[in-house]
Design a protein around this motif. Structure first.
Motif, mmCIF file in Angstrom:
data_model
loop_
_atom_site.group_PDB
_atom_site.id
_atom_site.type_symbol
_atom_site.label_atom_id
_atom_site.label_comp_id
_atom_site.label_asym_id
_atom_site.label_seq_id
_atom_site.Cartn_x
_atom_site.Cartn_y
_atom_site.Cartn_z
ATOM 1 N N SER A 1 0.844 -1.196 0.000
ATOM 2 C CA SER A 1 0.000 0.000 0.000
ATOM 3 C C SER A 1 0.874 1.239 0.000
ATOM 4 O O SER A 1 1.912 1.288 0.658
ATOM 5 C CB SER A 1 -0.879 0.025 1.256
ATOM 6 O OG SER A 1 -1.800 -1.027 1.228
ATOM 7 N N ILE A 2 0.426 2.236 -0.750
ATOM 8 C CA ILE A 2 1.097 3.529 -0.756
ATOM 9 C C ILE A 2 0.097 4.569 -0.255
ATOM 10 O O ILE A 2 -1.093 4.266 -0.145
ATOM 11 C CB ILE A 2 1.634 3.890 -2.159
ATOM 12 C CG1 ILE A 2 0.493 3.953 -3.180
ATOM 13 C CG2 ILE A 2 2.711 2.911 -2.587
ATOM 14 C CD1 ILE A 2 0.925 4.483 -4.533
ATOM 15 N N PRO A 3 0.558 5.769 0.066
ATOM 16 C CA PRO A 3 -0.376 6.794 0.546
ATOM 17 C C PRO A 3 -1.570 6.939 -0.393
ATOM 18 O O PRO A 3 -1.425 6.903 -1.610
ATOM 19 C CB PRO A 3 0.481 8.069 0.568
ATOM 20 C CG PRO A 3 1.865 7.556 0.819
ATOM 21 C CD PRO A 3 1.937 6.267 0.061
ATOM 22 N N GLY A 4 -2.725 7.060 0.204
ATOM 23 C CA GLY A 4 -3.963 7.114 -0.556
ATOM 24 C C GLY A 4 -4.649 5.764 -0.623
ATOM 25 O O GLY A 4 -5.723 5.627 -1.186
ATOM 26 N N GLY A 5 -4.004 4.727 -0.058
ATOM 27 C CA GLY A 5 -4.617 3.402 -0.003
ATOM 28 C C GLY A 5 -4.450 2.571 -1.252
ATOM 29 O O GLY A 5 -4.948 1.456 -1.317
ATOM 30 N N ARG A 6 -3.770 3.075 -2.282
ATOM 31 C CA ARG A 6 -3.557 2.307 -3.505
ATOM 32 C C ARG A 6 -2.543 1.201 -3.284
ATOM 33 O O ARG A 6 -1.623 1.337 -2.492
ATOM 34 C CB ARG A 6 -3.025 3.246 -4.597
ATOM 35 C CG ARG A 6 -4.021 3.471 -5.699
ATOM 36 C CD ARG A 6 -3.482 4.311 -6.845
ATOM 37 N NE ARG A 6 -2.316 3.701 -7.454
ATOM 38 C CZ ARG A 6 -1.211 4.369 -7.759
ATOM 39 N NH1 ARG A 6 -1.097 5.642 -7.500
ATOM 40 N NH2 ARG A 6 -0.181 3.757 -8.321
ATOM 41 N N GLN A 7 -2.709 0.107 -3.993
ATOM 42 C CA GLN A 7 -1.772 -1.014 -3.954
ATOM 43 C C GLN A 7 -0.896 -0.941 -5.202
ATOM 44 O O GLN A 7 -1.394 -0.714 -6.312
ATOM 45 C CB GLN A 7 -2.522 -2.345 -3.966
ATOM 46 C CG GLN A 7 -3.334 -2.614 -2.730
ATOM 47 C CD GLN A 7 -2.471 -3.210 -1.641
ATOM 48 O OE1 GLN A 7 -1.703 -4.119 -1.866
ATOM 49 N NE2 GLN A 7 -2.610 -2.677 -0.453
ATOM 50 N N VAL A 8 0.402 -1.130 -5.030
ATOM 51 C CA VAL A 8 1.328 -1.152 -6.163
ATOM 52 C C VAL A 8 2.198 -2.396 -6.074
ATOM 53 O O VAL A 8 2.361 -2.981 -5.002
ATOM 54 C CB VAL A 8 2.210 0.119 -6.217
ATOM 55 C CG1 VAL A 8 1.370 1.363 -6.446
ATOM 56 C CG2 VAL A 8 3.060 0.251 -4.979
ATOM 57 N N ALA A 9 2.766 -2.773 -7.195
ATOM 58 C CA ALA A 9 3.694 -3.913 -7.226
ATOM 59 C C ALA A 9 4.988 -3.515 -6.527
ATOM 60 O O ALA A 9 5.533 -2.443 -6.775
ATOM 61 C CB ALA A 9 3.959 -4.329 -8.665
ATOM 62 N N THR A 10 5.479 -4.379 -5.649
ATOM 63 C CA THR A 10 6.670 -4.061 -4.868
ATOM 64 C C THR A 10 7.917 -3.901 -5.740
ATOM 65 O O THR A 10 8.771 -3.070 -5.443
ATOM 66 C CB THR A 10 6.930 -5.135 -3.792
ATOM 67 O OG1 THR A 10 6.950 -6.424 -4.414
ATOM 68 C CG2 THR A 10 5.873 -5.085 -2.710
ATOM 69 N N HIS A 11 8.032 -4.677 -6.810
ATOM 70 C CA HIS A 11 9.219 -4.533 -7.656
ATOM 71 C C HIS A 11 9.229 -3.178 -8.366
ATOM 72 O O HIS A 11 10.277 -2.571 -8.532
ATOM 73 C CB HIS A 11 9.381 -5.717 -8.623
ATOM 74 C CG HIS A 11 8.336 -5.860 -9.659
ATOM 75 N ND1 HIS A 11 7.043 -6.242 -9.380
ATOM 76 C CD2 HIS A 11 8.395 -5.678 -11.002
ATOM 77 C CE1 HIS A 11 6.349 -6.300 -10.502
ATOM 78 N NE2 HIS A 11 7.147 -5.950 -11.498
ATOM 79 N N ARG A 12 8.046 -2.677 -8.722
ATOM 80 C CA ARG A 12 7.973 -1.344 -9.336
ATOM 81 C C ARG A 12 8.323 -0.274 -8.301
ATOM 82 O O ARG A 12 9.055 0.677 -8.593
ATOM 83 C CB ARG A 12 6.584 -1.098 -9.921
ATOM 84 C CG ARG A 12 6.302 -1.925 -11.167
ATOM 85 C CD ARG A 12 4.930 -1.643 -11.747
ATOM 86 N NE ARG A 12 4.780 -0.284 -12.237
ATOM 87 C CZ ARG A 12 5.109 0.138 -13.454
ATOM 88 N NH1 ARG A 12 5.619 -0.712 -14.325
ATOM 89 N NH2 ARG A 12 4.932 1.394 -13.827
ATOM 90 N N ALA A 13 7.795 -0.439 -7.091
ATOM 91 C CA ALA A 13 8.092 0.525 -6.019
ATOM 92 C C ALA A 13 9.579 0.547 -5.706
ATOM 93 O O ALA A 13 10.182 1.614 -5.563
ATOM 94 C CB ALA A 13 7.279 0.179 -4.769
#
Length: 168
Positions: free
Chosen positions: A48-60
């Motif tokens: 999770s990133i700010p705003g509650g969105r989920q992102v792929a960890t490798h992209r992050a």
């Protein structure tokens, strides 16, 4: 790295870098940095990133190390380990780059073999050339060769069997 692992940092309060650090562990043999937190059905980590969105960890992880990912590009794994978030194992490329990488490493479902070398092939290069050169409607050509009209269309558009029709 933090000594303790698998500590799921609070979703809304911990900075992304801290979440990635707390929820990953180095794999000593491969150099991979394995994500231990939530993952999707294919094994790619999610955070999770700010705003509650989920992102792929490798992209992050890639963005934290290298900056923004250029529009239209994907983050690909050199190591072929979906849970790896080691920036040294990640590179940006197009979908075609990723598929080429997969085929070169022999990970493609079709084994990377094309044409009659593919075990699922119904046609041969010679028959593909004949279909490519055939005159008449795609439906008529399809009936003549015992293939679908879609197959004829794709051969003539060089979407299928392009390697066999280049010199035709």
């Amino acid at each position: 790295m933090v000594a303790s692992r698998g500590i799921y940092a609070p979703r809304s309060t911990a900075p992304l870098a801290v979440k990635l650090d707390l929820n990953s562990i180095p794999e000593p043999n491969s150099g991979c940095l394995l994500w231990l937190g939530r993952a999707d059905d294919l094994g790619y980590g999610r955070v999770s990133i700010p705003g509650g969105r989920q992102v792929a960890t490798h992209r992050a992880a890639y963005e934290l190390a290298n900056g923004p990912i250029p529009a239209g590009l994907k983050v690909c794994h050199k190591c072929d380990v979906p849970s790896c978030i080691n920036p040294a194992h990640l590179f940006v490329g197009t979908h075609a780059d990723n598929m080429g990488d997969m085929a070169r490493k022999g990970r493609a479902r079709w084994g990377g073999a094309r044409g009659s070398n593919n075990g699922n092939a119904v046609l041969t290069e010679e028959r593909a050339r004949m279909i490519f050169a055939a005159h008449g409607s795609h439906g008529a050509v399809a009936e003549r060769f015992g293939v679908s009209q879609s197959t004829v269309s794709r051969i003539k558009a060089r979407e299928y069997w392009a390697h066999a029709t280049v010199s035709a």
